[in-house]
Design a protein around this motif. Structure first.
Motif, mmCIF file in Angstrom:
data_model
loop_
_atom_site.group_PDB
_atom_site.id
_atom_site.type_symbol
_atom_site.label_atom_id
_atom_site.label_comp_id
_atom_site.label_asym_id
_atom_site.label_seq_id
_atom_site.Cartn_x
_atom_site.Cartn_y
_atom_site.Cartn_z
ATOM 1 N N PHE A 182 28.142 108.589 0.069
ATOM 2 C CA PHE A 182 28.825 109.910 -0.476
ATOM 3 C C PHE A 182 28.431 109.894 -1.999
ATOM 4 C CE2 PHE A 182 31.126 109.740 3.443
ATOM 5 C CZ PHE A 182 30.925 110.732 3.987
ATOM 6 N N LYS A 183 28.168 111.014 -2.457
ATOM 7 C CA LYS A 183 28.451 111.174 -4.040
ATOM 8 C C LYS A 183 29.874 111.846 -4.206
ATOM 9 C CE LYS A 183 23.830 112.552 -4.518
ATOM 10 N NZ LYS A 183 22.718 113.826 -5.000
ATOM 11 N N SER A 204 35.992 116.141 -4.417
ATOM 12 C CA SER A 204 35.074 116.617 -3.697
ATOM 13 C C SER A 204 33.982 115.636 -3.266
ATOM 14 C CB SER A 204 34.186 117.740 -4.097
ATOM 15 O OG SER A 204 33.578 117.340 -5.204
ATOM 16 N N ILE A 205 33.384 115.435 -2.160
ATOM 17 C CA ILE A 205 32.395 114.534 -1.739
ATOM 18 C C ILE A 205 31.162 115.206 -1.062
ATOM 19 C CG2 ILE A 205 34.111 112.776 -1.174
ATOM 20 C CD1 ILE A 205 33.681 113.426 1.692
ATOM 21 N N GLU A 206 29.905 114.610 -1.339
ATOM 22 C CA GLU A 206 28.814 115.188 -0.849
ATOM 23 C C GLU A 206 27.722 114.171 -0.171
ATOM 24 O OE1 GLU A 206 24.890 117.647 -2.871
ATOM 25 O OE2 GLU A 206 26.808 117.582 -3.668
ATOM 26 N N LEU A 207 27.023 114.163 0.588
ATOM 27 C CA LEU A 207 26.520 113.174 1.633
ATOM 28 C C LEU A 207 25.263 112.818 0.593
ATOM 29 C CD1 LEU A 207 26.249 114.403 5.011
ATOM 30 C CD2 LEU A 207 27.023 112.213 4.288
ATOM 31 N N THR A 208 24.780 111.653 0.315
ATOM 32 C CA THR A 208 23.717 111.250 -0.273
ATOM 33 C C THR A 208 22.587 111.581 0.551
ATOM 34 O OG1 THR A 208 23.837 108.927 0.314
ATOM 35 C CG2 THR A 208 25.040 109.410 -1.438
ATOM 36 N N ILE A 223 20.881 110.968 6.458
ATOM 37 C CA ILE A 223 19.873 110.305 7.433
ATOM 38 C C ILE A 223 21.000 109.880 8.307
ATOM 39 C CG2 ILE A 223 18.506 108.377 8.187
ATOM 40 C CD1 ILE A 223 17.146 109.210 5.219
ATOM 41 N N PHE A 224 21.714 108.793 8.030
ATOM 42 C CA PHE A 224 22.883 108.308 8.959
ATOM 43 C C PHE A 224 23.839 109.278 9.829
ATOM 44 C CE2 PHE A 224 26.516 105.530 9.950
ATOM 45 C CZ PHE A 224 25.883 104.241 10.781
ATOM 46 N N PHE A 225 24.207 110.402 8.949
ATOM 47 C CA PHE A 225 25.041 111.415 9.877
ATOM 48 C C PHE A 225 24.108 112.072 10.947
ATOM 49 C CE2 PHE A 225 26.422 115.846 9.970
ATOM 50 C CZ PHE A 225 27.677 115.521 10.655
ATOM 51 N N ASP A 226 23.118 112.263 10.618
ATOM 52 C CA ASP A 226 22.018 112.957 11.756
ATOM 53 C C ASP A 226 22.257 112.030 13.155
ATOM 54 O OD1 ASP A 226 21.819 115.046 10.325
ATOM 55 O OD2 ASP A 226 19.643 114.478 9.477
ATOM 56 N N ALA A 227 22.129 110.673 12.845
ATOM 57 C CA ALA A 227 21.849 109.812 13.862
ATOM 58 C C ALA A 227 23.241 109.333 14.426
ATOM 59 C CB ALA A 227 21.185 108.486 13.340
ATOM 60 N N ALA A 228 24.112 109.374 13.780
ATOM 61 C CA ALA A 228 25.554 109.028 14.147
ATOM 62 C C ALA A 228 26.196 110.074 15.048
ATOM 63 C CB ALA A 228 26.325 108.605 13.063
#
Length: 324
Positions: free
Chosen positions: A62-63, A68-72, A77-82
């Protein structure tokens, strides 16, 4: 002598599932506080689990800018698979729960071809639901009945295979009856297709055998015409186009849109003929008397009351006597 199992390196190298679950929740809500509320844990626990996961992966997921947070890129990539993995696990657990748990409704899983689903099942299912409000149906369509996704164990198959797999009892249904079909409007505009020679030279919409290797016999225009002593290779050079597709639903829709003539399987398009939406330009037909369609149901559920109700309804709709 005691034998030891070698360590499973893949499992040993897996990150903590608890940490992955915290990451998926944070990525989904883009907020650590909401993720904590969704998982009924503290925000500190979410932050700790994600730090552990980032340390394991060796990169930030995360950034972080203030609250607030935002995916790096790595996080995406990891979120799609998980996320996909967790969805698959949840679906498998639900199928098992429905099969073995105590639920207010019974759920039956059916498997048939896309064409049978769209052209046979869809028009008849309302009568089943009306008579059986306590049974839900889960329908899976495929052309490859021998290869199913892991964890998928249909209660019932509707197929042309006499033996779809071990552990199923098969009941023969009906033969294939195949004849040309078009719309009344198309026939009026192309009266030449009232003869077999005219059909041969007309716009033919053909069901190709691609992806249908499990079907014992495949009847296309070449086969159908040959049975009636007409060689499709003798189509005149100025014949209209010949269209191939392995999607029967598409071919039927093209016929309904006045785009040509296709072969009709009576159990699928018979109601459209009865309603006058389609007509038979010639009387000839092909009947495959040596083959059947089959209903195969799990032997371990032969006495299941919900399956029995569906089986009786299906046989009645098919016009096949129920075995006693």
């Amino acid at each position: 002598m005691t034998t030891h199992t070698d360590p499973d390196q893949r499992l040993l190298k897996m990150p903590s599932l608890r940490a992955v679950r915290s990451f998926v929740a944070a990525a989904k809500y883009q907020n650590f506080t909401r993720a904590a509320e969704a998982l009924c844990v503290t925000q500190a626990a979410i932050s700790r689990q994600i730090r552990e996961l980032e340390s394991y992966l060796g990169t930030e997921l995360f950034k972080r800018t203030g609250r607030s947070i935002e995916l790096t890129k790595a996080g995406s990539i990891f979120f799609d698979a998980a996320q996909l993995s967790f969805i698959n696990i949840a679906q498998a657990a639900e199928r098992i729960r429905q099969d073995h748990g105590n639920t207010s409704k019974r759920v039956l899983t059916l498997c048939c071809s896309p064409a049978f689903s769209a052209l046979w099942m869809s028009r008849r299912l309302p009568s089943f639901f009306s008579a059986n409000p306590d049974i839900d149906l889960n329908l899976i369509t495929t052309q490859n009945f021998l290869s199913m996704e892991p964890g998928v164990l249909p209660d019932i198959f509707i197929t042309k295979m006499a033996k779809v797999r071990e552990g199923y009892h098969s009941h023969p249904l009906f033969h294939d009856v195949i004849y040309p079909i078009c719309t009344p409007r198309y026939l009026e505009q192309h009266p030449e297709i009232r003869s077999l020679e005219g059909l041969r030279d007309g716009v033919l919409l053909n069901l190709s055998p691609y992806g249908r290797s499990q079907v014992a016999e495949h009847v296309d225009w070449g086969v159908w015409l040959a049975i009636h002593d007409i060689d499709i290779e003798s189509r005149s050079r100025d014949s209209l186009h010949f269209f191939n597709a392995n999607d029967y639903n598409m071919l039927v829709q093209m016929v309904l849109n006045d785009q040509g003539v296709a072969l009709g399987w009576d159990h699928l398009i018979g109601p459209l003929v009865d309603q006058g939406q389609l007509v038979r330009p010639v009387e000839q037909k092909v009947v495959l008397e040596d083959t059947h369609h089959y209903m195969a149901y799990r032997e371990d559920k032969e006495d299941d009351e919900a399956l029995g109700r569906f089986r009786d309804w299906f046989m009645d709709q098919s016009g096949v006597p129920t075995a006693t």
